[in-house]
Design an enzyme around this catalytic site. Structure first.
Site, PDB file in Angstrom:
ATOM      1  N   ALA A 141     -46.182 -10.644 -13.602  1.00  0.00           N
ATOM      2  CA  ALA A 141     -47.328 -10.931 -12.747  1.00  0.00           C
ATOM      3  C   ALA A 141     -46.786 -11.195 -11.340  1.00  0.00           C
ATOM      4  O   ALA A 141     -45.607 -11.531 -11.173  1.00  0.00           O
ATOM      5  CB  ALA A 141     -48.080 -12.142 -13.272  1.00  0.00           C
ATOM      6  N   GLY A 195     -45.356 -10.693 -17.352  1.00  0.00           N
ATOM      7  CA  GLY A 195     -46.557  -9.892 -17.614  1.00  0.00           C
ATOM      8  C   GLY A 195     -46.239  -8.460 -17.997  1.00  0.00           C
ATOM      9  O   GLY A 195     -47.037  -7.804 -18.675  1.00  0.00           O
ATOM     10  N   GLU A 225     -45.516  -8.665 -21.587  1.00  0.00           N
ATOM     11  CA  GLU A 225     -46.790  -8.934 -22.268  1.00  0.00           C
ATOM     12  C   GLU A 225     -47.638  -7.661 -22.347  1.00  0.00           C
ATOM     13  O   GLU A 225     -48.302  -7.404 -23.354  1.00  0.00           O
ATOM     14  CB  GLU A 225     -47.530 -10.057 -21.533  1.00  0.00           C
ATOM     15  N   GLU A 234     -40.800 -16.666 -17.314  1.00  0.00           N
ATOM     16  CA  GLU A 234     -41.706 -17.587 -16.603  1.00  0.00           C
ATOM     17  C   GLU A 234     -41.152 -19.007 -16.511  1.00  0.00           C
ATOM     18  O   GLU A 234     -41.348 -19.701 -15.516  1.00  0.00           O
ATOM     19  CB  GLU A 234     -43.081 -17.620 -17.301  1.00  0.00           C
TER      20      GLU A 234
HETATM   21  N1  COA Z   1     -43.852 -10.646  -8.352  1.00  0.00           N
HETATM   22  C1  COA Z   1     -43.832 -10.309  -7.053  1.00  0.00           C
HETATM   23  N2  COA Z   1     -42.855  -9.597  -6.476  1.00  0.00           N
HETATM   24  C2  COA Z   1     -41.847  -9.187  -7.253  1.00  0.00           C
HETATM   25  C3  COA Z   1     -41.779  -9.495  -8.622  1.00  0.00           C
HETATM   26  C4  COA Z   1     -42.853 -10.250  -9.167  1.00  0.00           C
HETATM   27  N3  COA Z   1     -42.915 -10.573 -10.468  1.00  0.00           N
HETATM   28  N4  COA Z   1     -40.651  -8.978  -9.134  1.00  0.00           N
HETATM   29  C5  COA Z   1     -40.027  -8.354  -8.110  1.00  0.00           C
HETATM   30  N5  COA Z   1     -40.748  -8.494  -6.979  1.00  0.00           N
HETATM   31  C6  COA Z   1     -40.444  -7.976  -5.646  1.00  0.00           C
HETATM   32  C7  COA Z   1     -39.326  -8.757  -4.987  1.00  0.00           C
HETATM   33  O1  COA Z   1     -39.850  -9.934  -4.369  1.00  0.00           O
HETATM   34  C8  COA Z   1     -38.838  -7.741  -3.976  1.00  0.00           C
HETATM   35  O2  COA Z   1     -39.754  -7.691  -2.902  1.00  0.00           O
HETATM   36  P1  COA Z   1     -39.208  -7.631  -1.373  1.00  0.00           P
HETATM   37  O3  COA Z   1     -38.396  -6.363  -1.314  1.00  0.00           O
HETATM   38  O4  COA Z   1     -40.445  -7.598  -0.578  1.00  0.00           O
HETATM   39  O5  COA Z   1     -38.374  -8.853  -1.211  1.00  0.00           O
HETATM   40  C9  COA Z   1     -38.957  -6.428  -4.735  1.00  0.00           C
HETATM   41  O6  COA Z   1     -39.918  -6.659  -5.780  1.00  0.00           O
HETATM   42  C10 COA Z   1     -37.673  -5.970  -5.378  1.00  0.00           C
HETATM   43  O7  COA Z   1     -37.195  -7.017  -6.204  1.00  0.00           O
HETATM   44  P2  COA Z   1     -35.712  -7.634  -6.109  1.00  0.00           P
HETATM   45  O8  COA Z   1     -35.744  -9.010  -6.674  1.00  0.00           O
HETATM   46  O9  COA Z   1     -35.191  -7.470  -4.732  1.00  0.00           O
HETATM   47  O10 COA Z   1     -34.935  -6.630  -7.083  1.00  0.00           O
HETATM   48  P3  COA Z   1     -33.604  -6.933  -7.905  1.00  0.00           P
HETATM   49  O11 COA Z   1     -33.146  -5.636  -8.431  1.00  0.00           O
HETATM   50  O12 COA Z   1     -32.654  -7.723  -7.095  1.00  0.00           O
HETATM   51  O13 COA Z   1     -34.063  -7.864  -9.132  1.00  0.00           O
HETATM   52  C11 COA Z   1     -35.498  -8.517 -10.936  1.00  0.00           C
HETATM   53  C12 COA Z   1     -34.926  -7.368 -10.104  1.00  0.00           C
HETATM   54  C13 COA Z   1     -36.552  -7.938 -11.888  1.00  0.00           C
HETATM   55  C14 COA Z   1     -34.399  -9.187 -11.755  1.00  0.00           C
HETATM   56  C15 COA Z   1     -36.130  -9.554 -10.004  1.00  0.00           C
HETATM   57  O14 COA Z   1     -37.005  -8.889  -9.110  1.00  0.00           O
HETATM   58  C16 COA Z   1     -36.930 -10.621 -10.692  1.00  0.00           C
HETATM   59  O15 COA Z   1     -36.364 -11.516 -11.280  1.00  0.00           O
HETATM   60  N6  COA Z   1     -38.280 -10.555 -10.614  1.00  0.00           N
HETATM   61  C17 COA Z   1     -39.158 -11.559 -11.145  1.00  0.00           C
HETATM   62  C18 COA Z   1     -39.254 -11.494 -12.647  1.00  0.00           C
HETATM   63  C19 COA Z   1     -40.161 -12.581 -13.151  1.00  0.00           C
HETATM   64  O16 COA Z   1     -39.896 -13.756 -13.045  1.00  0.00           O
HETATM   65  N7  COA Z   1     -41.303 -12.178 -13.745  1.00  0.00           N
HETATM   66  C20 COA Z   1     -42.273 -13.074 -14.282  1.00  0.00           C
HETATM   67  C21 COA Z   1     -43.305 -13.366 -13.262  1.00  0.00           C
HETATM   68  S1  COA Z   1     -44.530 -14.495 -13.860  1.00  0.00           S
END
Ligand code: COA
Length: 260
Positions: free
Chosen positions: A66, A111, A114, A134
């Site tokens: 999400a 999400g 999910e 989360e």
């Molecule tokens: N919500 C909003 N934005 C998200 C996102 C999310 N769940 N997951 C990734 N993004 C965005 C990042 O903020 C980034 O945006 P920006 O370029 O404007 O800064 C872009 O997507 C790329 O993500 P980034 O983190 O730079 O890629 P990465 O390869 O370094 O890492 C992940 C990938 C998936 C490990 C990392 O993005 C992450 O941990 N995301 C969140 C996962 C999460 O907690 N999900 C549950 C949410 S409730």
């Protein structure tokens, strides 16, 4: 309907819905959730669609969760509505009477996991990572993840994944029965297309009966599930497709099911 955050593609009787916010790793914001809900309703009502594939745009992610930026801005009341909206969408997908396949082409987190769990079948590329992270944000899954993962893998694994938030590899997800199949990333499309075409060619009434009997049977007592199975079996036997399938077997030819 025109979508901003989804891409829709039809090939024969298979509709592919691609979550399309690759710059945010296809994170599910409110707009995307509403669009996906609309796209699922449209696919449900379209008789030419027999199978739905959900996947994510770009090389890296199915869906990375999400939208964290939106979550941060929500009041508790808004968060409750957001969770209910996500849960309703996931339940709508799970209760579809056409098979929904998740093509997990990278991160399926929060999400995203999910959403994959709400699909009927899951094929993952070998670079996919699945998890419920989360807890690391000070929150918990809110789109049905605790319940669907629990039912799929039991309390021990569901608690481990939800409490640690650590993602698992596609291979591990396969070992745990979370995904049906793991393939090399460059073979994901062909594996998904092969399965989708196979299901699209099956007799629709039989497909509908199996989906309902197994989905509802999983959450009911045995006698109720068996009664449902009998009713759906009888319905299959009232179709032209039953005549076609059994006739084709006896005549040693390939059946051609017409959905009648
Ligand atoms: N919500 C909003 N934005 C998200 C996102 C999310 N769940 N997951 C990734 N993004 C965005 C990042 O903020 C980034 O945006 P920006 O370029 O404007 O800064 C872009 O997507 C790329 O993500 P980034 O983190 O730079 O890629 P990465 O390869 O370094 O890492 C992940 C990938 C998936 C490990 C990392 O993005 C992450 O941990 N995301 C969140 C996962 C999460 O907690 N999900 C549950 C949410 S409730």
């Amino acid at each position: 309907m025109a979508y901003h955050n989804l891409h829709i593609d039809d090939s024969d009787n298979v509709r592919t819905i691609t979550l399309n916010r690759p710059d945010k790793l296809n994170a599910l914001n409110r707009k995307t959730l509403l669009e996906l809900q609309q796209a699922i309703i449209e696919a449900h009502g379209d008789d030419t669609v027999r199978v739905i594939v959900l996947t994510g745009a770009g090389e890296k992610a199915f869906v990375a969760g999400a939208d964290i930026g939106e979550i941060r801005e929500q009041s508790a009341i808004e968060a409750r509505a957001f969770s209910a909206m996500g849960q309703n969408l996931m339940s709508l997908i799970q209760s579809m009477d056409k098979p929904v396949i998740a093509a997990i082409n990278g991160f399926a987190l929060g999400g995203g996991m999910e959403l994959a769990l709400a699909c009927h079948l899951r094929i993952a590329s070998d670079n996919a990572r699945l998890g419920l992270p989360e807890i690391k944000l000070g929150i918990m899954p809110g789109f049905g993840g605790t319940q669907r993962l629990l039912r799929l893998v039991g309390t021990t694994r569901a608690l481990e994944m939800s409490l640690t938030g650590e993602p698992i590899t596609a291979e591990r997800a396969h070992e745990l029965g979370i995904v049906n199949q793991v393939v090399a990333s460059d073979e994901l499309d062909s594996a998904v297309t092969g399965l989708a075409d196979q299901l699209a060619a099956a007799a629709p009434e039989a497909v509908r009966g199996i989906l309902q009997a197994i989905n509802q049977g999983a959450d009911t007592d045995l006698d109720t599930g068996l009664a449902l199975e009998t009713a759906r079996f009888a319905l299959c036997c009232a179709t032209e497709d039953m005549q076609e399938g059994t006739g084709a077997f006896l005549e040693k030819r390939k059946p051609e099911f017409k959905g009648r």
